[in-house]
Design an enzyme around this catalytic site. Sequence first.
Site, PDB file in Angstrom:
ATOM      1  N   SER A 145     -17.104  40.906  40.204  1.00 29.36           N
ATOM      2  CA  SER A 145     -17.757  40.983  38.895  1.00 29.36           C
ATOM      3  C   SER A 145     -18.798  39.878  38.807  1.00 29.36           C
ATOM      4  CB  SER A 145     -16.728  40.802  37.772  1.00 29.36           C
ATOM      5  OG  SER A 145     -17.364  40.596  36.523  1.00 29.36           O
ATOM      6  N   TYR A 158     -10.089  35.797  33.954  1.00 28.49           N
ATOM      7  CA  TYR A 158     -10.764  36.908  34.624  1.00 28.49           C
ATOM      8  C   TYR A 158     -11.795  36.399  35.631  1.00 28.49           C
ATOM      9  CZ  TYR A 158     -13.473  41.214  35.216  1.00 28.49           C
ATOM     10  OH  TYR A 158     -14.113  42.306  35.745  1.00 28.49           O
TER      11      TYR A 158
END
Length: 276
Positions: A145, A158
């Site tokens: 990501s 995350y």
Amino acid sequence: MELGFTDKHVLVTGGAGGLGEEIIQLLYQAGAKVSLHFNTNRENAVVIQERCNKERVKLIQGDLRDEQQVQALFSSAITNFGRIDHLVANAAIGSNKVLTSELSLQQWNNTINTNLTSVFLCVREFFKNLEEYPGRNGSIVLIGSTAGEVGEAGHADYSASKAALMYGLTKTWKNEIIHYASQGRVNTVAPGWFLTKMSEESLKDENTLKTIIQTIPLAKIAAPNEVASTAVFLLSDRVSSHISGETLMIHGGMEGRVLHKKEDLDLSFINSLKKK
């Protein structure tokens, strides 16, 4: 273009989600045999399987945070289709937005276990599979990501999980896989904003969408198949045979600077994404 997936066995984790579904459709169209992993979303997994030839797409359920369930998952996949030639470690969750001072250990552990430890467990079993069923080739694609590259305030858990995959483990595992398959490769696809069922609701807000694409030179977000096709490209031993240890960013050139004025932005692209 022939990608070399005919009769190859690919295990896709999180296959019932939006990106997983796109990846599986492309692999199926390319002639692969697919083990579609899901944990809770059986309904969508069944729908995906029914769109394909059930003899070439098999469903396997499992909680990837559980070591024994991961071992059983790989055993079932091998029983169905034999040697697992390729692994797409796609399963992951987002995280609730909270600054680190308020981030609970429970949330931290859940995100790390779901997004990072689960991938370790899957890659470990994949390597064991390569050891048991020798061959020159084999490949892994991890899903990172932009949060793993530039960070994201309020999402330390995350960001940490994705950064570990993109840099620590992609680099390590590309050096390890060659002990099991001499031409084995490991790469990561790291998308920025792209249209999914989860993101669609927030992207309906015009101001939010404009804020996002102000920092993207291409002034748009990606369609799911733009991310999926890149993952399949990197997975292919035919067209990506000399690419290993790389993290490919799929973010339209996104950076921190504001490049566009909101009043100049054309949002009509959002409708076309649903057609791709």
